[in-house]
Design a protein around this motif. Structure first.
Motif, PDB file in Angstrom:
ATOM      1  N   ALA A  46       5.533 -25.446  28.020  1.00  0.00           N
ATOM      2  CA  ALA A  46       6.501 -24.884  28.957  1.00  0.00           C
ATOM      3  C   ALA A  46       6.708 -23.386  28.731  1.00  0.00           C
ATOM      4  O   ALA A  46       6.816 -22.621  29.696  1.00  0.00           O
ATOM      5  CB  ALA A  46       7.831 -25.631  28.863  1.00  0.00           C
ATOM      6  N   ALA A  47       6.737 -22.945  27.483  1.00  0.00           N
ATOM      7  CA  ALA A  47       6.929 -21.517  27.201  1.00  0.00           C
ATOM      8  C   ALA A  47       5.759 -20.691  27.736  1.00  0.00           C
ATOM      9  O   ALA A  47       5.958 -19.602  28.285  1.00  0.00           O
ATOM     10  CB  ALA A  47       7.096 -21.291  25.702  1.00  0.00           C
ATOM     11  N   ALA A  48       4.538 -21.204  27.601  1.00  0.00           N
ATOM     12  CA  ALA A  48       3.364 -20.488  28.115  1.00  0.00           C
ATOM     13  C   ALA A  48       3.388 -20.446  29.641  1.00  0.00           C
ATOM     14  O   ALA A  48       3.059 -19.423  30.249  1.00  0.00           O
ATOM     15  CB  ALA A  48       2.083 -21.150  27.618  1.00  0.00           C
ATOM     16  N   PHE A  49       3.792 -21.545  30.280  1.00  0.00           N
ATOM     17  CA  PHE A  49       3.868 -21.570  31.739  1.00  0.00           C
ATOM     18  C   PHE A  49       4.937 -20.597  32.226  1.00  0.00           C
ATOM     19  O   PHE A  49       4.739 -19.871  33.194  1.00  0.00           O
ATOM     20  CB  PHE A  49       4.157 -22.984  32.246  1.00  0.00           C
ATOM     21  N   SER A  50       6.057 -20.562  31.537  1.00  0.00           N
ATOM     22  CA  SER A  50       7.130 -19.633  31.894  1.00  0.00           C
ATOM     23  C   SER A  50       6.661 -18.182  31.775  1.00  0.00           C
ATOM     24  O   SER A  50       6.940 -17.351  32.637  1.00  0.00           O
ATOM     25  CB  SER A  50       8.345 -19.873  30.997  1.00  0.00           C
ATOM     26  N   ALA A  51       5.921 -17.878  30.706  1.00  0.00           N
ATOM     27  CA  ALA A  51       5.382 -16.523  30.526  1.00  0.00           C
ATOM     28  C   ALA A  51       4.385 -16.192  31.640  1.00  0.00           C
ATOM     29  O   ALA A  51       4.362 -15.062  32.153  1.00  0.00           O
ATOM     30  CB  ALA A  51       4.718 -16.399  29.161  1.00  0.00           C
ATOM     31  N   PHE A  52       3.570 -17.165  32.032  1.00  0.00           N
ATOM     32  CA  PHE A  52       2.618 -16.965  33.128  1.00  0.00           C
ATOM     33  C   PHE A  52       3.355 -16.658  34.429  1.00  0.00           C
ATOM     34  O   PHE A  52       3.025 -15.704  35.139  1.00  0.00           O
ATOM     35  CB  PHE A  52       1.732 -18.198  33.287  1.00  0.00           C
ATOM     36  N   VAL A  53       4.369 -17.457  34.759  1.00  0.00           N
ATOM     37  CA  VAL A  53       5.132 -17.249  35.991  1.00  0.00           C
ATOM     38  C   VAL A  53       5.812 -15.878  35.960  1.00  0.00           C
ATOM     39  O   VAL A  53       5.799 -15.145  36.958  1.00  0.00           O
ATOM     40  CB  VAL A  53       6.159 -18.380  36.209  1.00  0.00           C
ATOM     41  N   SER A  54       6.361 -15.499  34.825  1.00  0.00           N
ATOM     42  CA  SER A  54       6.984 -14.170  34.701  1.00  0.00           C
ATOM     43  C   SER A  54       5.961 -13.064  34.936  1.00  0.00           C
ATOM     44  O   SER A  54       6.251 -12.068  35.596  1.00  0.00           O
ATOM     45  CB  SER A  54       7.619 -13.999  33.319  1.00  0.00           C
ATOM     46  N   PHE A  61      -0.938  -9.681  36.930  1.00  0.00           N
ATOM     47  CA  PHE A  61      -2.284 -10.143  37.252  1.00  0.00           C
ATOM     48  C   PHE A  61      -2.795  -9.606  38.595  1.00  0.00           C
ATOM     49  O   PHE A  61      -3.828 -10.061  39.078  1.00  0.00           O
ATOM     50  CB  PHE A  61      -2.300 -11.679  37.270  1.00  0.00           C
ATOM     51  N   ASP A  62      -2.103  -8.649  39.174  1.00  0.00           N
ATOM     52  CA  ASP A  62      -2.496  -8.143  40.494  1.00  0.00           C
ATOM     53  C   ASP A  62      -3.894  -7.542  40.508  1.00  0.00           C
ATOM     54  O   ASP A  62      -4.600  -7.631  41.502  1.00  0.00           O
ATOM     55  CB  ASP A  62      -1.493  -7.108  40.998  1.00  0.00           C
ATOM     56  N   ALA A  63      -4.311  -6.945  39.406  1.00  0.00           N
ATOM     57  CA  ALA A  63      -5.625  -6.292  39.360  1.00  0.00           C
ATOM     58  C   ALA A  63      -6.737  -7.254  38.969  1.00  0.00           C
ATOM     59  O   ALA A  63      -7.901  -6.880  38.935  1.00  0.00           O
ATOM     60  CB  ALA A  63      -5.581  -5.132  38.366  1.00  0.00           C
ATOM     61  N   VAL A  64      -6.402  -8.476  38.670  1.00  0.00           N
ATOM     62  CA  VAL A  64      -7.408  -9.447  38.214  1.00  0.00           C
ATOM     63  C   VAL A  64      -8.106 -10.074  39.384  1.00  0.00           C
ATOM     64  O   VAL A  64      -7.602 -10.403  40.367  1.00  0.00           O
ATOM     65  CB  VAL A  64      -6.766 -10.554  37.324  1.00  0.00           C
TER      66      VAL A  64
END
Length: 64
Positions: A46-54, A61-64
């Motif tokens: 959950a912490a990794a998913f939260s960091a991803f959403v943030s 990730f706009d440039a990816v």
């Protein structure tokens, strides 16, 4: 957002974009393709998913 099987939440998108089902449970977020509800499930802490959403919200990730 609508409820799916097993308490998962589905965020609707345009049909061409698809959707992902997710359900936060005891520190784990299981993800699956909404078009294949019986298919494989990817589990993420959950912490990794939260960091991803943030990161997505912040444009990381706009440039990816």
């Amino acid at each position: 957002m609508s409820k799916c099987a097993a308490g998962a939440a589905r965020r609707a998108r345009q049909e061409s974009e698809g959707a992902v089902d997710l359900a936060a449970t005891r520190g784990i977020v299981p993800l699956r393709d909404s078009k294949d509800p019986g298919g494989p499930v990817l589990t993420v802490p959950a912490a990794a998913f939260s960091a991803f959403v943030s990161g997505v919200r912040a444009g990381t990730f706009d440039a990816v």
